[in-house]
Write a protein that holds these residues in place. Sequence first.
Motif, PDB file in Angstrom:
ATOM      1  N   PRO A   4       0.806  -1.229   0.000  1.00  0.00           N
ATOM      2  CA  PRO A   4       0.000   0.000   0.000  1.00  0.00           C
ATOM      3  C   PRO A   4       0.839   1.280   0.000  1.00  0.00           C
ATOM      4  N   ILE A   5       2.001   1.217   0.605  1.00  0.00           N
ATOM      5  CA  ILE A   5       2.866   2.410   0.653  1.00  0.00           C
ATOM      6  C   ILE A   5       3.311   2.789  -0.759  1.00  0.00           C
ATOM      7  N   GLU A   6       3.714   1.767  -1.527  1.00  0.00           N
ATOM      8  CA  GLU A   6       4.136   2.028  -2.907  1.00  0.00           C
ATOM      9  C   GLU A   6       2.964   2.607  -3.723  1.00  0.00           C
ATOM     10  N   TYR A   7       1.781   2.079  -3.498  1.00  0.00           N
ATOM     11  CA  TYR A   7       0.604   2.562  -4.246  1.00  0.00           C
ATOM     12  C   TYR A   7       0.330   4.037  -3.960  1.00  0.00           C
ATOM     13  N   TYR A   8       0.339   4.405  -2.692  1.00  0.00           N
ATOM     14  CA  TYR A   8       0.063   5.803  -2.329  1.00  0.00           C
ATOM     15  C   TYR A   8       1.159   6.743  -2.800  1.00  0.00           C
ATOM     16  N   ARG A   9       2.435   6.226  -2.860  1.00  0.00           N
ATOM     17  CA  ARG A   9       3.526   7.070  -3.366  1.00  0.00           C
ATOM     18  C   ARG A   9       3.329   7.400  -4.843  1.00  0.00           C
ATOM     19  N   LYS A  10       2.918   6.381  -5.611  1.00  0.00           N
ATOM     20  CA  LYS A  10       2.659   6.604  -7.033  1.00  0.00           C
ATOM     21  C   LYS A  10       1.494   7.583  -7.235  1.00  0.00           C
ATOM     22  N   MET A  11       0.451   7.437  -6.412  1.00  0.00           N
ATOM     23  CA  MET A  11      -0.687   8.326  -6.529  1.00  0.00           C
ATOM     24  C   MET A  11      -0.305   9.772  -6.184  1.00  0.00           C
ATOM     25  N   ALA A  12       0.590   9.965  -5.202  1.00  0.00           N
ATOM     26  CA  ALA A  12       1.047  11.306  -4.841  1.00  0.00           C
ATOM     27  C   ALA A  12       1.857  11.920  -5.967  1.00  0.00           C
ATOM     28  N   LEU A  13       2.712  11.111  -6.641  1.00  0.00           N
ATOM     29  CA  LEU A  13       3.489  11.632  -7.758  1.00  0.00           C
ATOM     30  C   LEU A  13       2.571  12.046  -8.916  1.00  0.00           C
ATOM     31  N   ARG A  14       1.562  11.223  -9.181  1.00  0.00           N
ATOM     32  CA  ARG A  14       0.622  11.572 -10.251  1.00  0.00           C
ATOM     33  C   ARG A  14      -0.138  12.879  -9.943  1.00  0.00           C
ATOM     34  N   ALA A  15      -0.546  13.056  -8.682  1.00  0.00           N
ATOM     35  CA  ALA A  15      -1.254  14.268  -8.302  1.00  0.00           C
ATOM     36  C   ALA A  15      -0.362  15.501  -8.424  1.00  0.00           C
ATOM     37  N   ALA A  16       0.940  15.336  -8.008  1.00  0.00           N
ATOM     38  CA  ALA A  16       1.868  16.470  -8.126  1.00  0.00           C
ATOM     39  C   ALA A  16       2.104  16.825  -9.591  1.00  0.00           C
ATOM     40  N   PHE A  17       2.217  15.790 -10.461  1.00  0.00           N
ATOM     41  CA  PHE A  17       2.414  16.038 -11.886  1.00  0.00           C
ATOM     42  C   PHE A  17       1.188  16.725 -12.499  1.00  0.00           C
ATOM     43  N   ALA A  18      -0.014  16.314 -12.095  1.00  0.00           N
ATOM     44  CA  ALA A  18      -1.230  16.952 -12.598  1.00  0.00           C
ATOM     45  C   ALA A  18      -1.319  18.403 -12.148  1.00  0.00           C
ATOM     46  N   LEU A  19      -0.888  18.656 -10.917  1.00  0.00           N
ATOM     47  CA  LEU A  19      -0.908  20.026 -10.417  1.00  0.00           C
ATOM     48  C   LEU A  19       0.036  20.921 -11.206  1.00  0.00           C
ATOM     49  N   VAL A  20       1.200  20.373 -11.550  1.00  0.00           N
ATOM     50  CA  VAL A  20       2.150  21.150 -12.361  1.00  0.00           C
ATOM     51  C   VAL A  20       1.551  21.476 -13.725  1.00  0.00           C
ATOM     52  N   LEU A  21       0.886  20.485 -14.335  1.00  0.00           N
ATOM     53  CA  LEU A  21       0.256  20.734 -15.640  1.00  0.00           C
ATOM     54  C   LEU A  21      -0.832  21.799 -15.555  1.00  0.00           C
ATOM     55  N   VAL A  22      -1.616  21.761 -14.505  1.00  0.00           N
ATOM     56  CA  VAL A  22      -2.683  22.757 -14.336  1.00  0.00           C
ATOM     57  C   VAL A  22      -2.105  24.168 -14.219  1.00  0.00           C
ATOM     58  N   HIS A  23      -1.061  24.338 -13.425  1.00  0.00           N
ATOM     59  CA  HIS A  23      -0.456  25.659 -13.238  1.00  0.00           C
ATOM     60  C   HIS A  23       0.199  26.158 -14.513  1.00  0.00           C
ATOM     61  N   GLN A  24       0.813  25.268 -15.274  1.00  0.00           N
ATOM     62  CA  GLN A  24       1.410  25.675 -16.549  1.00  0.00           C
ATOM     63  C   GLN A  24       0.342  26.111 -17.551  1.00  0.00           C
ATOM     64  N   ALA A  25      -0.790  25.402 -17.550  1.00  0.00           N
ATOM     65  CA  ALA A  25      -1.878  25.812 -18.446  1.00  0.00           C
ATOM     66  C   ALA A  25      -2.423  27.195 -18.073  1.00  0.00           C
ATOM     67  N   ARG A  26      -2.576  27.435 -16.777  1.00  0.00           N
ATOM     68  CA  ARG A  26      -3.008  28.757 -16.329  1.00  0.00           C
ATOM     69  C   ARG A  26      -2.023  29.832 -16.739  1.00  0.00           C
ATOM     70  N   ALA A  27      -0.723  29.562 -16.616  1.00  0.00           N
ATOM     71  CA  ALA A  27       0.303  30.528 -16.992  1.00  0.00           C
ATOM     72  C   ALA A  27       0.258  30.826 -18.488  1.00  0.00           C
ATOM     73  N   PHE A  28      -0.060  29.818 -19.271  1.00  0.00           N
ATOM     74  CA  PHE A  28      -0.077  30.010 -20.725  1.00  0.00           C
ATOM     75  C   PHE A  28      -1.277  30.857 -21.166  1.00  0.00           C
TER      76      PHE A  28
END
Length: 304
Positions: A4-28
């Motif tokens: 379960p620890i590995e699963y939640y780590r992957k989910m946290a990385l995906r959420a951080a990556f999605a957040l970066v994409l959202v902020h870049q889209a707003r900046a554009f």
Amino acid sequence: GGSPIEYYRKMALRAAFALVLVHQARAFYAGPAVTPTSSGLAKRSVIPMANKKYEEEAEANREAARERRLARVSSKDEKRRMLIGANQEMLKKSRQEEKTRMRGDRAVPKLEKVPELELDNLEVGTWMTGRVRRLVGYGAWVDVGSDVDGFLHVNAIKDGFVHHPADELTPGQSIEVCVKNVDLDEMKLGLSCLGAPVKPHYWAHGAWADFGEDGRDLDEFEDDEMVWGVVARVTHFGAFVDVGCECKAFLHASDVPARQLGQWAPDLFTRGQRVRAYVKEVDLNLGRLKITGFRPKSLPKVPF
């Protein structure tokens, strides 16, 4: 599988990556850019150079459009002010020329004083030669060699309608005038080109009568009553007839049976003409009496 620890780590990385994409889209699209930091948190950065250049160009374009609009409006206002000023100057010049023409030549010498023509020696009906000195909107001042200038009203210039004395008279013109009235108390002399008032004889109640200067009261006249009178003044549309009333009766040109198409009052009436008419309307409120030349239907027919 996986823990379960590995699963939640992957989910946290995906959420951080999605957040970066959202902020870049707003900046554009919106301008301010959001970039990730080494600690994983995001902060607002300065406006990108491309967006800043676009905002500067847009502001410059808006300022240029505003200046063009103001220049266009100011140009129209300037033209409007120029037209108004030119029109006012032209009207002022026209009024001055009209005033000069109405005033006449002040250098024209006045007539020599004649003792026989002094105010206390003049009688109503006396004809004399005068010189027009000055025109006003309602008449003319005429020098007749008396101690005061006589006044010639616009209605006494000629039979018919006179729009303005300048249409018939000019300053310095010699004319024949008749004494209309003399006021020794106020030193006034009234003149006329039509002659002295004609003393008429009136027909009332089936007999000829003389009602004196005051005349009959207006309420004594009845509808369809036959009256006789003398034309006292002719206008463009009709004639004022002295029928022995306290006021002059008005006979319109359209109420004359013998009138032909295109004829106006000056073609039908002359001053001093004797006419027979019938009372058409009595207005006690306005003090007016209207007469007509058509025989009323209420009266019996005549064989002629």
